[in-house]
Design an enzyme around this catalytic site. Structure first.
Site, mmCIF file in Angstrom:
data_model
loop_
_atom_site.group_PDB
_atom_site.id
_atom_site.type_symbol
_atom_site.label_atom_id
_atom_site.label_comp_id
_atom_site.label_asym_id
_atom_site.label_seq_id
_atom_site.Cartn_x
_atom_site.Cartn_y
_atom_site.Cartn_z
ATOM 1 N N GLY A 131 30.067 75.170 35.161
ATOM 2 C CA GLY A 131 30.309 73.923 35.882
ATOM 3 C C GLY A 131 29.864 74.071 37.316
ATOM 4 N N ASP B 296 39.172 64.362 37.537
ATOM 5 C CA ASP B 296 37.864 64.612 36.926
ATOM 6 C C ASP B 296 37.913 64.441 35.409
ATOM 7 O OD1 ASP B 296 35.169 65.102 37.127
ATOM 8 O OD2 ASP B 296 35.360 67.276 37.234
ATOM 9 N N PHE C 55 31.901 74.654 39.805
ATOM 10 C CA PHE C 55 32.710 75.605 40.558
ATOM 11 C C PHE C 55 33.014 76.892 39.808
ATOM 12 C CE2 PHE C 55 33.904 71.264 41.830
ATOM 13 C CZ PHE C 55 33.440 71.292 43.128
ATOM 14 N N SER C 56 32.462 77.028 38.593
ATOM 15 C CA SER C 56 32.822 78.221 37.827
ATOM 16 C C SER C 56 31.870 78.482 36.663
ATOM 17 C CB SER C 56 34.221 78.042 37.242
ATOM 18 O OG SER C 56 34.171 77.108 36.184
ATOM 19 N N GLY D 234 30.430 78.111 29.288
ATOM 20 C CA GLY D 234 30.323 76.939 30.156
ATOM 21 C C GLY D 234 29.921 77.317 31.559
ATOM 22 N N LYS E 285 37.851 81.855 33.052
ATOM 23 C CA LYS E 285 37.173 81.003 34.026
ATOM 24 C C LYS E 285 36.972 81.814 35.304
ATOM 25 C CE LYS E 285 37.494 76.517 36.339
ATOM 26 N NZ LYS E 285 37.932 75.126 36.214
HETATM 27 P P1 ADP Z 1 34.326 73.715 35.874
HETATM 28 O O1 ADP Z 1 35.279 73.506 36.993
HETATM 29 O O2 ADP Z 1 33.267 74.706 36.214
HETATM 30 O O3 ADP Z 1 33.801 72.436 35.296
HETATM 31 P P2 ADP Z 1 35.950 73.939 33.443
HETATM 32 O O4 ADP Z 1 37.351 74.406 33.507
HETATM 33 O O5 ADP Z 1 35.729 72.479 33.209
HETATM 34 O O6 ADP Z 1 35.176 74.462 34.736
HETATM 35 O O7 ADP Z 1 35.189 74.739 32.286
HETATM 36 C C1 ADP Z 1 33.808 74.544 32.070
HETATM 37 C C2 ADP Z 1 33.520 74.477 30.582
HETATM 38 O O8 ADP Z 1 33.968 75.674 29.930
HETATM 39 C C3 ADP Z 1 34.247 73.345 29.841
HETATM 40 O O9 ADP Z 1 33.552 72.127 29.912
HETATM 41 C C4 ADP Z 1 34.301 73.897 28.426
HETATM 42 O O10 ADP Z 1 33.064 73.705 27.772
HETATM 43 C C5 ADP Z 1 34.489 75.390 28.644
HETATM 44 N N1 ADP Z 1 35.939 75.722 28.598
HETATM 45 C C6 ADP Z 1 36.823 75.641 29.602
HETATM 46 N N2 ADP Z 1 38.059 76.021 29.210
HETATM 47 C C7 ADP Z 1 37.961 76.352 27.901
HETATM 48 C C8 ADP Z 1 38.891 76.807 26.895
HETATM 49 N N3 ADP Z 1 40.184 77.022 27.170
HETATM 50 N N4 ADP Z 1 38.415 77.033 25.655
HETATM 51 C C9 ADP Z 1 37.121 76.835 25.369
HETATM 52 N N5 ADP Z 1 36.202 76.409 26.248
HETATM 53 C C10 ADP Z 1 36.597 76.158 27.511
HETATM 54 MG MG MG Z 2 34.765 70.934 34.200
#
Ligand code: ADP
Ligand code: MG
Length: 407
Positions: free
Chosen positions: A32, A164, A34-35, A30, A77
């Site tokens: 996003g 969010d 911020f990460s 993923g 993350k």
């Molecule tokens: P951001 O703040 O960058 O949006 P997220 O915490 O939403 O970060 O993570 C971005 C993406 O990573 C999520 O939409 C998902 O697809 C994937 N992701 C995040 N956490 C998990 C997890 N525990 N297991 C599997 N995929 C994850």
């Molecule tokens: Mg997110």
């Protein structure tokens, strides 16, 4: 491409000393605002894996014993270094506060190397929202929302606003029918009541609101009124009206609004449903659905004026049933099915020689089922522009649409 990901993972190992001793990073899952999030195997510790993902009611528990899925997969993350230390600390603090709920991703550990911070969570295998929101049945939708509201209830009981709620942040696996709330990057603690300052705080049911004076001569060119500052963090199309109106006293109800938008996507089979470029356009979209009167009242509730000269915006709201009926009638697979059904009827009648003059009963519209109507009643309680009367997550859990759902 695969090559890009491989190179990025190499760069990740190089920049974060000691990472390769702890984890084998296998994929990027993923990216996003911020990460970046990576899938990895935890090389040492697998205790948490059993705690969280080997639950007794896991249907695939027996069959997957020998499959690689049994490995202690984690999601790492990697929070961008451009995020402020305050924001990073806030996310980690909130994550560690929210342990103990099966529908919220628990923080396993966090690591720092120089300016880089990693949050390590159990990996949750999930299905892309776009693959199932149009085909989900009403019972599927009930299972999905029951878990989303279980998670939100837990979050809100801790006086935390997620801010969010959207498909990308509620991971869902259509095979196990389990969901997991992630991403507390924008989450905040609900402000103390004593520090609240919006007009909406004194709202009393049934009392006519005093509207603030309208600026004379339409939109003022040099507006001397003081600006409003408030947290508007969130995602386009999912922001509650009070966020768009810059209410400084936002509450956990902004999350139930976003969940309502998510339900609207399922029921209308459209995602994204709202699609604006800025907050003003977003308000216009809301006015188009909920009507001018409701938006004016809503603005008055927060001590501001909503005024528009857009002729297509009607005074009264569009009924949610009508809106959804219209979306479903236009939804291509349904439209094709309806067309095929009409064609079959036509053929049958002409073979029986009864003629085809009963055209009036051949409704082109999509007729909503009782199940869908129940879902829409639930939807309208979530998409209430007034946060005071909008369902809370706890009320949503107990709502008749979700009450009897078996997990
Ligand atoms: P951001 O703040 O960058 O949006 P997220 O915490 O939403 O970060 O993570 C971005 C993406 O990573 C999520 O939409 C998902 O697809 C994937 N992701 C995040 N956490 C998990 C997890 N525990 N297991 C599997 N995929 C994850
Ligand atoms: Mg997110």
């Amino acid at each position: 491409t695969v090559e890009d990901v491989r190179r990025e993972i190499q760069e990740f190992y190089r920049s974060f000393a000691g990472l390769s001793d702890e984890f084998e990073v296998i994929d990027k899952i993923g990216e996003g605002t911020f990460s970046s999030v990576y899938k990895a195997v935890d090389l040492h510790n697998s205790r948490y894996f059993n705690d969280y993902w080997d639950l007794p009611n896991e249907s695939s528990a027996s069959e997957s014993k020998d499959t690689p899925e049994k490995k202690p997969y984690v999601a790492i993350k990697r929070i961008y270094v451009t995020s402020s230390p305050w924001r990073i600390l806030n996310e980690l603090k909130i994550l560690s506060m929210l342990k103990g709920c099966t529908t919220i991703a628990p923080l396993i550990t966090a690591m720092r190397h120089k300016d880089q911070v990693l949050a390590v969570l159990p990996y949750f295998s999930h299905t892309d929202f776009r693959e199932f929101y149009q085909t989900a049945s009403i019972p599927d939708i009930q299972v999905y929302f029951r878990q989303l509201f279980d998670a939100l209830s837990f979050v809100h009981a801790h006086h935390i606003i997620h801010r969010d709620i959207k498909p990308q942040n509620f991971l869902y696996n259509v095979h196990t029918r389990r969901g997991l709330l992630v991403d507390f990057g924008l989450a905040e603690t609900e402000p103390e009541r004593t520090t609240r300052k919006c007009a909406c705080r004194t709202w009393v049911p049934g009392v006519q609101l005093k509207r603030p004076p309208k600026p004379l001569g339409g939109h003022p060119k040099n507006d001397s009124r003081p600006g409003r500052r408030s947290n508007r963090a969130g995602t386009r199309g999912f922001r509650a009206p009070e966020v768009l109106l810059k209410c400084p006293d936002q509450s956990t109800k902004i999350d139930t609004w976003s969940a309502g938008v998510l339900l609207l996507c399922f029921l209308s089979k459209r995602f994204p449903f709202f699609n604006s470029n800025d907050d003003i356009e977003a308000l216009v979209e809301l006015a188009t659905v909920f009507g001018r009167r409701k938006l004016e009242e809503c603005a008055a509730l927060h001590g501001v004026v909503f005024e528009t000269t857009i002729p297509t915006i009607k005074d009264a709201p569009v009924q949610l049933e009508k809106l959804i009926e219209w979306c479903l009638a236009a939804y291509k697979p349904h439209a094709a099915l309806a067309h095929e059904a009409r064609r079959q009827r036509f053929l049958r009648r002409s073979m029986q020689g009864t003629g085809t003059s009963s055209g009036a009963s051949d409704r082109a519209n999509y007729a909503l089922t009782d199940d869908e109507l129940r879902a829409i009643r639930f939807l309208s309680a979530l998409l209430d522009v007034n946060p005071h009367t909008r369902l809370s997550a706890q009320q949503a859990q107990r709502h008749q649409f979700l009450r009897a759902v078996e997990l």
